[in-house]
Motif scaffolding. Structure first.
Motif, PDB file in Angstrom:
ATOM      1  N   PHE A 113       9.770  -4.087   1.443  1.00 54.18           N
ATOM      2  CA  PHE A 113       9.219  -2.738   1.502  1.00 54.18           C
ATOM      3  C   PHE A 113      10.360  -1.737   1.672  1.00 54.18           C
ATOM      4  O   PHE A 113      11.310  -1.955   2.422  1.00 54.18           O
ATOM      5  CB  PHE A 113       8.213  -2.603   2.647  1.00 54.18           C
ATOM      6  N   ASP A 117      10.923   4.241   3.863  1.00 52.07           N
ATOM      7  CA  ASP A 117       9.550   4.557   4.239  1.00 52.07           C
ATOM      8  C   ASP A 117       9.069   3.803   5.477  1.00 52.07           C
ATOM      9  O   ASP A 117       7.937   4.001   5.926  1.00 52.07           O
ATOM     10  CB  ASP A 117       8.601   4.259   3.075  1.00 52.07           C
ATOM     11  N   GLN A 139      -0.649   9.151   1.587  1.00 47.65           N
ATOM     12  CA  GLN A 139       0.257   8.753   0.521  1.00 47.65           C
ATOM     13  C   GLN A 139      -0.255   9.351  -0.783  1.00 47.65           C
ATOM     14  O   GLN A 139      -1.450   9.284  -1.063  1.00 47.65           O
ATOM     15  CB  GLN A 139       0.283   7.216   0.466  1.00 47.65           C
ATOM     16  N   TRP A 145       4.341   1.669  -2.735  1.00 44.62           N
ATOM     17  CA  TRP A 145       3.474   1.269  -1.628  1.00 44.62           C
ATOM     18  C   TRP A 145       2.350   0.341  -2.081  1.00 44.62           C
ATOM     19  O   TRP A 145       1.874  -0.488  -1.319  1.00 44.62           O
ATOM     20  CB  TRP A 145       2.854   2.500  -0.971  1.00 44.62           C
TER      21      TRP A 145
END
Length: 169
Positions: A113, A117, A139, A145
């Motif tokens: 990931f 973020d 988001q 994501w």
């Protein structure tokens, strides 16, 4: 009152500065930012100013050009005085890192990931730890994501994809 963590792409989209954002997506982002400004929702930021400093790189605080600019300016003006608009959450950097946090899940499935973020996820988890309440991450257009959506749900992290058809990979 709902508590949210606003990803930077929501601010950029609300300012109508995001490439490939549909008018509907821009409107949805503007609506959520307006809810915070109207004190219908509270925005969370981290105690190390990582989120606010990222916001500041994408807005113009000298003008009131867009609602995203106004949002960031309002957060900065009310940071300590009005927790109904903005609340600070303590997160713990791992080994002095500015991108890895003790609160970020250690599951292997999240190892790829985006490190930039992770602060948003850490704030959501830390808020639940400290307040025993969930915060939702807003988001808009960050497709990175989407592959992690189910893993975050399993970890108890709530994400509201404001522009779902534009987030598909």
């Amino acid at each position: 009152m709902d508590v949210v963590i606003v990803d930077t792409n929501v601010i950029i989209t609300a300012n109508d500065e995001a490439e490939h954002a549909s008018p509907d997506c821009v409107e949805r982002c503007q609506k959520r930012i307006k809810q915070i400004l109207d004190q219908q929702e509270t925005s969370l930021v981290d105690d190390g100013w990582r989120i606010l400093n990222e916001y500041k790189r994408y807005v113009n605080l000298e003008t009131r050009k867009g609602i995203g600019d106004l949002f960031v300016k309002t957060l900065l003006q009310n940071l300590m005085r009005r927790p109904a608009i903005c609340t600070i959450v303590r997160i713990n950097p791992s080994d002095g890192s500015e991108t890895d946090f003790d609160e970020f899940p250690t599951t292997e499935a999240l190892s790829d990931f985006d490190v930039a973020d992770r602060k948003f996820i850490a704030v959501a988890i830390a808020y639940e730890r400290d307040e025993n309440k969930k915060a939702t991450i807003l988001q808009a257009l960050d497709r990175k994501w989407e592959p992690f959506r189910e893993i975050f749900e399993q970890e108890g992290v709530q994400i509201d994809f404001l522009c779902p058809s534009e987030n598909e990979t």
